[in-house]
Write a protein that holds these residues in place. Structure first.
Motif, mmCIF file in Angstrom:
data_model
loop_
_atom_site.group_PDB
_atom_site.id
_atom_site.type_symbol
_atom_site.label_atom_id
_atom_site.label_comp_id
_atom_site.label_asym_id
_atom_site.label_seq_id
_atom_site.Cartn_x
_atom_site.Cartn_y
_atom_site.Cartn_z
ATOM 1 N N MET A 120 -5.918 0.724 5.244
ATOM 2 C CA MET A 120 -5.541 1.640 4.160
ATOM 3 C C MET A 120 -5.903 1.042 2.806
ATOM 4 S SD MET A 120 -4.191 4.357 5.526
ATOM 5 C CE MET A 120 -3.450 4.912 7.055
ATOM 6 N N TYR A 140 -9.625 1.061 2.371
ATOM 7 C CA TYR A 140 -10.128 2.397 2.055
ATOM 8 C C TYR A 140 -9.967 2.711 0.573
ATOM 9 C CZ TYR A 140 -10.705 7.432 1.941
ATOM 10 O OH TYR A 140 -11.131 8.692 1.619
ATOM 11 N N ARG A 141 -8.828 2.362 -0.004
ATOM 12 C CA ARG A 141 -8.630 2.623 -1.431
ATOM 13 C C ARG A 141 -9.730 1.963 -2.253
ATOM 14 N NH1 ARG A 141 -3.777 4.762 -2.963
ATOM 15 N NH2 ARG A 141 -4.069 3.977 -5.078
ATOM 16 N N GLU A 170 -10.623 7.370 11.801
ATOM 17 C CA GLU A 170 -9.879 6.703 10.731
ATOM 18 C C GLU A 170 -9.447 7.764 9.720
ATOM 19 O OE1 GLU A 170 -9.207 3.621 11.123
ATOM 20 O OE2 GLU A 170 -10.763 2.983 12.536
ATOM 21 N N SER A 171 -8.157 7.736 9.384
ATOM 22 C CA SER A 171 -7.630 8.682 8.391
ATOM 23 C C SER A 171 -6.925 7.908 7.298
ATOM 24 C CB SER A 171 -6.651 9.673 9.037
ATOM 25 O OG SER A 171 -5.532 8.983 9.579
ATOM 26 N N TYR A 172 -6.716 8.570 6.172
ATOM 27 C CA TYR A 172 -5.960 7.958 5.074
ATOM 28 C C TYR A 172 -4.671 8.754 4.895
ATOM 29 C CZ TYR A 172 -4.603 6.068 0.578
ATOM 30 O OH TYR A 172 -3.899 5.467 -0.440
ATOM 31 N N GLN A 173 -3.574 8.167 5.395
ATOM 32 C CA GLN A 173 -2.269 8.820 5.371
ATOM 33 C C GLN A 173 -2.409 10.254 5.904
ATOM 34 O OE1 GLN A 173 -0.069 8.125 1.724
ATOM 35 N NE2 GLN A 173 -1.072 6.171 1.445
ATOM 36 N N GLN A 185 0.822 -1.206 0.000
ATOM 37 C CA GLN A 185 0.000 0.000 0.000
ATOM 38 C C GLN A 185 0.855 1.254 0.000
ATOM 39 O OE1 GLN A 185 -0.572 2.243 2.836
ATOM 40 N NE2 GLN A 185 -1.868 3.476 1.506
#
Length: 530
Positions: A477, A480-481, A333-336, A47
């Motif tokens: 992660m 999420y993508r 929850e976060s994405y990077q 990822q």
């Protein structure tokens, strides 16, 4: 691990990443390349690689759009040797800017390397390597030397300070030395790095790091060529290393001290003659004069706990965690670094527990984050006001608050003026109040944790289980993508999976604090019991 003198190795070459990697891993990678080739791929590593590739392409597009005729592009097709020929030809023709540069392999020195960008130094001659990385290279502050993306004009930046990234320093030093070999390095001994955000180039002064680079390279090449013996020792890198199962087995068989005192702590202990867990558990006398991390007494307790098979050890006779009449568990929850897409809550009070998510499924960063964040804050504020109106106490809980605090504050700043988004001062008042409770800190203060303090390590001791066997930050992660459609149509099943994972996290926090209040004293040994 013994290496026979007649062990036949393929020609050894290393990239700069090996210079900041575990020395024993460098040996294993070079000695057993066929095993490495068939090792299971780490989902988190994949990822990160995909995200880094997407970031590089976004920067390339940005630069090419600004000056489409000012670049020589070395395409990704063809062999590395062919691309290296194209790179040298572009340099010798005096190209101002080269994207996708590959430098010739050096069998004698062991170097191989590539640079996203080579910039011609119009003042001093030669080329300046610039790498594109998907992490921060500066922080707010002052004193960093930066330049703009479109023109090399280094100057001290009064708004940024350097975020130390030794891996970037070693990589650009590696590329500079490779350019030197062909008489193509800028005598100014500088290089650049474009990091996350892609709004400037951090300028590295290579004169301060080349000696360290040369020492590291010589060491790693000798290891890779089988001329220097290495041994396994547990460090932070182990958790994502393809060789960890092999190394852990060897370390466990020898009861190696790094299993309970990893990293520099193990090095300190070995210098003092303590090489095993038993030796550390039996320590007598004053602690070492220099101890890298945490109280030395905790390391001794962890060694005793390992020998006793105890997953946790109480520091005190009593265990306490702040409780309230109305309790809310929160997990973000976060994405990077792109955004916080989900704020999950679990309300516990007069009625049965109820999970309530506040989410955006538009790929972050997006202004729709403002809507979901405002909805979360409005709901949380309503629960606080309701408790106050009824004369009841209120507390909101999270596990390891640093990430939640970061996104609470940054969301308030980023979306200032959007409907329902609170002022930053309102967020600061809340997170500075007794109503915001970090269960991680309560665990840290009251327990010694031999196997780590992450929620996935501690909550199962209290009896919690995640429904998804793959649940974890790195796995989420990738989910999420797929959920938002980064690489294809959005997948509703992955959205459901993320919501279930987030719900299990908030339930874990609830179960953990209830266990601390009710059963931990009976189930977990006290330090003196060991």
């Amino acid at each position: 691990m013994e290496v026979s003198d007649d062990l036949r190795r393929p020609p050894v070459s290393i990239e700069a990443s090996a210079l900041t990697r575990c020395r024993h891993r460098v040996f294993l990678d070079a000695t057993f390349p066929h095993e490495l080739a068939v090792a299971p791929e780490n989902p988190g590593a994949r990822q990160r690689q995909e995200a880094a590739a997407a970031h590089r392409e976004a920067i390339r597009q940005k630069l090419f759009d600004a000056d489409p005729d000012g670049w020589v592009l070395i395409g990704p097709d063809g062999s590395a040797a062919r691309r290296a020929e194209q790179t040298l030809a572009a340099c010798r023709s005096g190209a101002d800017r080269i994207w996708g540069a590959v430098l010739p392999l050096e069998p004698d020195t062991g170097r191989r390397g590539r640079s996203e960008i080579l910039l011609r130094d119009r003042v001093n001659g030669g080329y300046i390597p610039v790498v594109v990385v998907n992490h921060k290279v500066t922080d707010p502050g002052r004193g960093a030397t930066t330049t703009g993306l479109f023109e090399w004009a280094p100057a001290v930046d009064e708004t940024r300070k350097v975020r130390s990234q030794i891996r970037d320093q070693m990589r650009v030093a590696h590329l500079h030395r490779m350019l030197e070999r062909h008489g193509l390095a800028s005598p100014a001994q500088v290089a650049g790095a474009i990091g996350y955000g892609g709004d400037c180039v951090l300028v590295h002064d290579l004169s301060t790091i080349l000696d360290d680079y040369d020492t590291r390279l010589a060491d790693r090449v000798e290891i890779a060529r089988g001329r220097v013996r290495t041994e396994p020792s547990q460090i932070g890198e182990c958790r994502t290393c393809p060789w960890w199962d092999r190394c852990r087995s060897e370390l466990t068989a020898g009861r190696d001290v790094s299993l309970v005192a990893p990293g520099q702590r193990a090095e300190v202990l070995r210098e003092l003659g303590v090489r095993t867990i038993d030796g550390l558990a039996g320590w007598v006398g004053e602690p070492p004069e220099v101890w890298p991390q945490g109280p030395f007494e905790d390391a001794v307790v962890i060694a005793k706990a390992w020998l006793a098979g105890a997953p946790l050890v109480r520091r005190y006779r009593h265990v306490h965690v702040h409780r309230a009449d109305i309790e809310v568990d929160v997990d973000m929850e976060s994405y990077q670094e792109f955004g916080a897409y989900l704020w999950g809550t679990l309300l516990n009070g007069e009625a049965p527990s109820e999970y309530q998510p506040f989410v955006t499924w538009l790929p972050v960063p997006t202004d729709d984050e403002a809507r979901s964040f405002a909805g979360f804050w409005r709901w949380l504020s309503d629960q606080r006001r309701t408790a106050e109106r009824k004369g009841k106490t209120f507390a909101a809980y999270c596990y390891s608050r640093s990430a939640e605090d970061k996104w609470l504050l940054s969301s308030a700043r980023r979306f200032h003026g959007f409907p329902g988004v609170p002022a930053e001062e309102e967020i600061k008042a809340f997170i500075g109040s007794p109503q915001w409770v970090d269960v991680y800190q309560a665990v840290t203060d009251q327990f010694v944790c031999p196997n780590g303090k992450g929620l996935k390590k501690i909550a199962p001791i209290a009896g919690h289980r995640w429904r998804d066997d793959e649940a974890g930050g790195e796995a989420s992660m990738s989910w999420y993508r797929d959920a938002v459609g980064y690489d294809g149509p959005p997948d509703p099943t992955q959205r459901a999976r993320l919501l279930e994972y987030n719900e299990d996290d908030v339930i874990a926090t609830k179960i953990l604090r209830e266990w601390m209040s009710e059963r931990a004293v009976q189930e977990i040994p006290h330090i003196d019991d060991l």
